[in-house]
Motif scaffolding. Structure first.
Motif, PDB file in Angstrom:
ATOM      1  N   LEU A 155       0.835  -1.200   0.000  1.00 10.45           N
ATOM      2  CA  LEU A 155       0.000   0.000   0.000  1.00 10.45           C
ATOM      3  C   LEU A 155       0.869   1.248   0.000  1.00 10.45           C
ATOM      4  O   LEU A 155       1.870   1.320   0.725  1.00 10.45           O
ATOM      5  CB  LEU A 155      -0.904   0.021   1.239  1.00 10.45           C
ATOM      6  N   VAL A 156       0.489   2.240  -0.803  1.00 11.51           N
ATOM      7  CA  VAL A 156       1.138   3.547  -0.787  1.00 11.51           C
ATOM      8  C   VAL A 156       0.142   4.531  -0.193  1.00 11.51           C
ATOM      9  O   VAL A 156      -1.013   4.598  -0.614  1.00 11.51           O
ATOM     10  CB  VAL A 156       1.599   3.963  -2.199  1.00 11.51           C
ATOM     11  N   ILE A 157       0.579   5.298   0.819  1.00  9.48           N
ATOM     12  CA  ILE A 157      -0.342   6.084   1.643  1.00  9.48           C
ATOM     13  C   ILE A 157       0.087   7.547   1.675  1.00  9.48           C
ATOM     14  O   ILE A 157       1.227   7.872   2.018  1.00  9.48           O
ATOM     15  CB  ILE A 157      -0.405   5.503   3.070  1.00  9.48           C
ATOM     16  N   ASP A 160       4.436  -8.137  -4.511  1.00 11.70           N
ATOM     17  CA  ASP A 160       3.744  -8.595  -5.716  1.00 11.70           C
ATOM     18  C   ASP A 160       3.215  -7.356  -6.426  1.00 11.70           C
ATOM     19  O   ASP A 160       2.286  -6.706  -5.945  1.00 11.70           O
ATOM     20  CB  ASP A 160       2.598  -9.537  -5.335  1.00 11.70           C
ATOM     21  N   ARG A 161       3.795  -7.025  -7.565  1.00 12.44           N
ATOM     22  CA  ARG A 161       3.427  -5.778  -8.237  1.00 12.44           C
ATOM     23  C   ARG A 161       1.998  -5.783  -8.777  1.00 12.44           C
ATOM     24  O   ARG A 161       1.484  -4.736  -9.178  1.00 12.44           O
ATOM     25  CB  ARG A 161       4.397  -5.450  -9.364  1.00 12.44           C
ATOM     26  N   ASN A 162       1.349  -6.917  -8.758  1.00  7.95           N
ATOM     27  CA  ASN A 162      -0.061  -6.994  -9.153  1.00  7.95           C
ATOM     28  C   ASN A 162      -0.993  -6.838  -7.956  1.00  7.95           C
ATOM     29  O   ASN A 162      -2.210  -6.985  -8.099  1.00  7.95           O
ATOM     30  CB  ASN A 162      -0.343  -8.320  -9.857  1.00  7.95           C
ATOM     31  N   LYS A 163      -0.405  -6.557  -6.782  1.00 10.44           N
ATOM     32  CA  LYS A 163      -1.193  -6.419  -5.560  1.00 10.44           C
ATOM     33  C   LYS A 163      -0.793  -5.137  -4.826  1.00 10.44           C
ATOM     34  O   LYS A 163      -0.342  -5.171  -3.683  1.00 10.44           O
ATOM     35  CB  LYS A 163      -1.004  -7.633  -4.656  1.00 10.44           C
ATOM     36  N   ILE A 164      -0.962  -4.003  -5.495  1.00 10.40           N
ATOM     37  CA  ILE A 164      -0.612  -2.713  -4.894  1.00 10.40           C
ATOM     38  C   ILE A 164      -1.856  -1.829  -4.835  1.00 10.40           C
ATOM     39  O   ILE A 164      -2.545  -1.647  -5.841  1.00 10.40           O
ATOM     40  CB  ILE A 164       0.496  -2.002  -5.691  1.00 10.40           C
ATOM     41  N   GLY A 165      -2.144  -1.300  -3.666  1.00 13.71           N
ATOM     42  CA  GLY A 165      -3.281  -0.406  -3.478  1.00 13.71           C
ATOM     43  C   GLY A 165      -2.827   0.935  -2.937  1.00 13.71           C
ATOM     44  O   GLY A 165      -1.642   1.146  -2.650  1.00 13.71           O
ATOM     45  N   ALA A 166      -3.769   1.863  -2.800  1.00 14.86           N
ATOM     46  CA  ALA A 166      -3.457   3.211  -2.333  1.00 14.86           C
ATOM     47  C   ALA A 166      -4.485   3.665  -1.307  1.00 14.86           C
ATOM     48  O   ALA A 166      -5.667   3.317  -1.399  1.00 14.86           O
ATOM     49  CB  ALA A 166      -3.418   4.196  -3.499  1.00 14.86           C
ATOM     50  N   ILE A 167      -4.007   4.434  -0.337  1.00 16.49           N
ATOM     51  CA  ILE A 167      -4.873   5.064   0.657  1.00 16.49           C
ATOM     52  C   ILE A 167      -4.561   6.557   0.656  1.00 16.49           C
ATOM     53  O   ILE A 167      -3.403   6.963   0.759  1.00 16.49           O
ATOM     54  CB  ILE A 167      -4.647   4.499   2.074  1.00 16.49           C
ATOM     55  N   GLY A 168      -5.598   7.376   0.528  1.00 18.16           N
ATOM     56  CA  GLY A 168      -5.430   8.820   0.587  1.00 18.16           C
ATOM     57  C   GLY A 168      -6.257   9.397   1.718  1.00 18.16           C
ATOM     58  O   GLY A 168      -7.445   9.101   1.840  1.00 18.16           O
ATOM     59  N   ILE A 169      -5.629  10.218   2.550  1.00 21.25           N
ATOM     60  CA  ILE A 169      -6.298  10.841   3.688  1.00 21.25           C
ATOM     61  C   ILE A 169      -6.474  12.325   3.390  1.00 21.25           C
ATOM     62  O   ILE A 169      -5.546  12.990   2.922  1.00 21.25           O
ATOM     63  CB  ILE A 169      -5.469  10.678   4.983  1.00 21.25           C
ATOM     64  N   CYS A 170      -7.677  12.856   3.639  1.00 18.59           N
ATOM     65  CA  CYS A 170      -7.958  14.276   3.411  1.00 18.59           C
ATOM     66  C   CYS A 170      -7.633  14.631   1.958  1.00 18.59           C
ATOM     67  O   CYS A 170      -8.109  13.981   1.040  1.00 18.59           O
ATOM     68  CB  CYS A 170      -7.172  15.121   4.419  1.00 18.59           C
ATOM     69  N   VAL A 219       4.175   3.602  -6.344  1.00 19.52           N
ATOM     70  CA  VAL A 219       3.907   2.310  -6.993  1.00 19.52           C
ATOM     71  C   VAL A 219       5.154   1.844  -7.742  1.00 19.52           C
ATOM     72  O   VAL A 219       5.485   0.649  -7.728  1.00 19.52           O
ATOM     73  CB  VAL A 219       2.702   2.424  -7.944  1.00 19.52           C
ATOM     74  N   ASP A 220       5.870   2.772  -8.401  1.00 20.79           N
ATOM     75  CA  ASP A 220       7.138   2.427  -9.054  1.00 20.79           C
ATOM     76  C   ASP A 220       8.070   1.747  -8.060  1.00 20.79           C
ATOM     77  O   ASP A 220       8.659   0.696  -8.347  1.00 20.79           O
ATOM     78  CB  ASP A 220       7.839   3.676  -9.590  1.00 20.79           C
ATOM     79  N   PHE A 221       8.225   2.379  -6.898  1.00 18.27           N
ATOM     80  CA  PHE A 221       9.147   1.873  -5.882  1.00 18.27           C
ATOM     81  C   PHE A 221       8.696   0.513  -5.352  1.00 18.27           C
ATOM     82  O   PHE A 221       9.467  -0.448  -5.350  1.00 18.27           O
ATOM     83  CB  PHE A 221       9.258   2.885  -4.733  1.00 18.27           C
ATOM     84  N   LEU A 222       7.446   0.439  -4.926  1.00 15.05           N
ATOM     85  CA  LEU A 222       6.969  -0.812  -4.325  1.00 15.05           C
ATOM     86  C   LEU A 222       7.007  -1.964  -5.330  1.00 15.05           C
ATOM     87  O   LEU A 222       7.393  -3.086  -4.988  1.00 15.05           O
ATOM     88  CB  LEU A 222       5.547  -0.617  -3.798  1.00 15.05           C
ATOM     89  N   GLY A 223       6.597  -1.688  -6.554  1.00 15.27           N
ATOM     90  CA  GLY A 223       6.523  -2.740  -7.556  1.00 15.27           C
ATOM     91  C   GLY A 223       7.860  -3.282  -8.006  1.00 15.27           C
ATOM     92  O   GLY A 223       7.914  -4.303  -8.698  1.00 15.27           O
ATOM     93  N   THR A 224       8.945  -2.608  -7.636  1.00 16.46           N
ATOM     94  CA  THR A 224      10.283  -3.085  -7.968  1.00 16.46           C
ATOM     95  C   THR A 224      11.007  -3.672  -6.764  1.00 16.46           C
ATOM     96  O   THR A 224      12.184  -4.010  -6.850  1.00 16.46           O
ATOM     97  CB  THR A 224      11.129  -1.942  -8.569  1.00 16.46           C
TER      98      THR A 224
END
Length: 350
Positions: A79-81, A149-159, A139-144
């Motif tokens: 997850l990228v937050i 698993d680069r096919n299992k990346i989600g995002a959370i945005g606050i405010c 996502v670039d960073f996490l997926g590398t």
């Protein structure tokens, strides 16, 4: 002189013992010095500071949290937050990242470009385009990473970052699921005013003033930055603040969420970009990837989430947290529905 250890029966010289104690004390002190968050470090996670570039060449700074039983030979969902608008990764975003790591995800909380510990000059610029790009850079960073698993990346945005996460997902299909909490649509806010009450004449006046400010910024060699929250936490809310400003002061300017790198306002002319750059104009195209919208029952910002939910296509879900205000979904771990988020991302990223 030698001392016999009762635990092991081994004989230890006082020199070795003192060296060991001193080393442990230094390590403990360094750990305390480097932990600069507004929340305590969990004993259920592994924390690491990381950096990576976005496509504009700006270095993004982030905190990465991994489960305590992390196995580098496995592939994890990630997850990228993003932070609340004007916040830093040491506040609410870090709470989300750490908590989701406790639940088995690899998670990063990042500082937007030009802010916090991330690069970019001049400081405290705000950009709807670059802030959305910062999600994709995550996502670039996490997926590398070999353990993601680069096919299992989600995002959370606050405010405010809720709008940026949705904007990024509209074109970045690598983001497989999105959750927002206390979302603000900053483009709508700056262009239309609070609850869409700004008239065309008022908007023209604001744009005229911002145009004049650009000339001043150019001549001064630096953009005008409005006064922000105090560098040291205060004990009370100043008299005369309106209810919304009072709520933000309670979080950003008091011990609850104060952090010295969280300035608050951005450079004045940053608002021009938002007034010209809609965030949610293609939100329906995120489908069939799922979106989880979370808002507080008593949040002053709930109309942003309610309208985004209506505009989004299925699959989508709206969660209303009883009794919660806008800022309560920044840090109130007893109110933030982490069970629901774990269920949502576990299903969406399976």
């Amino acid at each position: 002189m030698k001392i016999k250890s009762f635990a092991t029966g081994l004989t230890i010289s006082t020199t070795v013992l003192l060296t060991l104690v001193l080393t442990l004390n230094i390590a403990f002190a360094e750990d305390k010095m480097t932990w600069d968050k507004t929340f305590p470090l969990s004993d259920k996670v592994i924390h690491e500071k990381v950096t990576y570039p976005n496509r504009y060449g700006i270095t993004v700074s982030a905190d990465m949290y991994k489960p305590k039983d992390f196995d580098k030979s496995k592939k994890y969902a990630a997850l990228v937050i993003g932070t609340p608008y004007g916040g830093v990764k040491e506040q609410g975003a870090g709470i989300y990242a750490q908590t989701m790591a406790e639940r088995g995800f690899v998670a990063i909380a990042f500082d937007e470009s030009f802010n916090g510990e991330s690069g970019g000059e001049p400081r405290h610029v705000s950009s709807p385009d670059i802030f959305a790009e910062d999600f994709s850079a995550g996502v670039d960073f996490l997926g590398t990473r070999p353990f993601v698993d680069r096919n299992k990346i989600g995002a959370i945005g606050i405010c405010g970052s809720g709008g940026f996460a949705l904007k990024a997902a509209q074109v970045d299909h690598r983001i497989k699921a999105i959750a927002t909490a206390s979302m603000y649509d900053m483009s709508r806010f700056f262009r239309n005013g609070w609850q869409d009450t700004m008239t065309a004449e008022q908007r023209d006046k604001v744009l005229d003033e911002l145009g004049e400010q650009r000339w001043k910024d150019f001549e001064n060699g630096t953009p005008m930055l409005p006064e922000g929250f105090p560098s040291v936490a205060t004990d009370s809310i100043p008299e005369g603040l309106d209810p919304i400003s009072s709520e933000f002061w309670e979080y950003y300017a008091m011990k609850r969420g104060h952090h010295p790198r969280s300035h608050g306002p951005f450079t004045a002319t940053s608002n021009m970009a938002f007034m010209n750059f809609p965030l949610l104009n293609y939100i329906e195209t995120i489908s069939p990837r799922p979106i989880l919208f979370i808002m507080g029952e008593k949040a002053h910002s709930r109309y942003f989430t309610e309208d985004a939910y209506k505009q989004a296509a299925e699959p989508k879900e709206l969660v209303i947290v009883p009794g919660a205000r806008h800022i309560d979904l920044y840090d109130r771990t007893d109110m933030i529905p982490f069970d629901k988020m774990e269920e949502f991302f576990s299903k969406a990223l399976k």
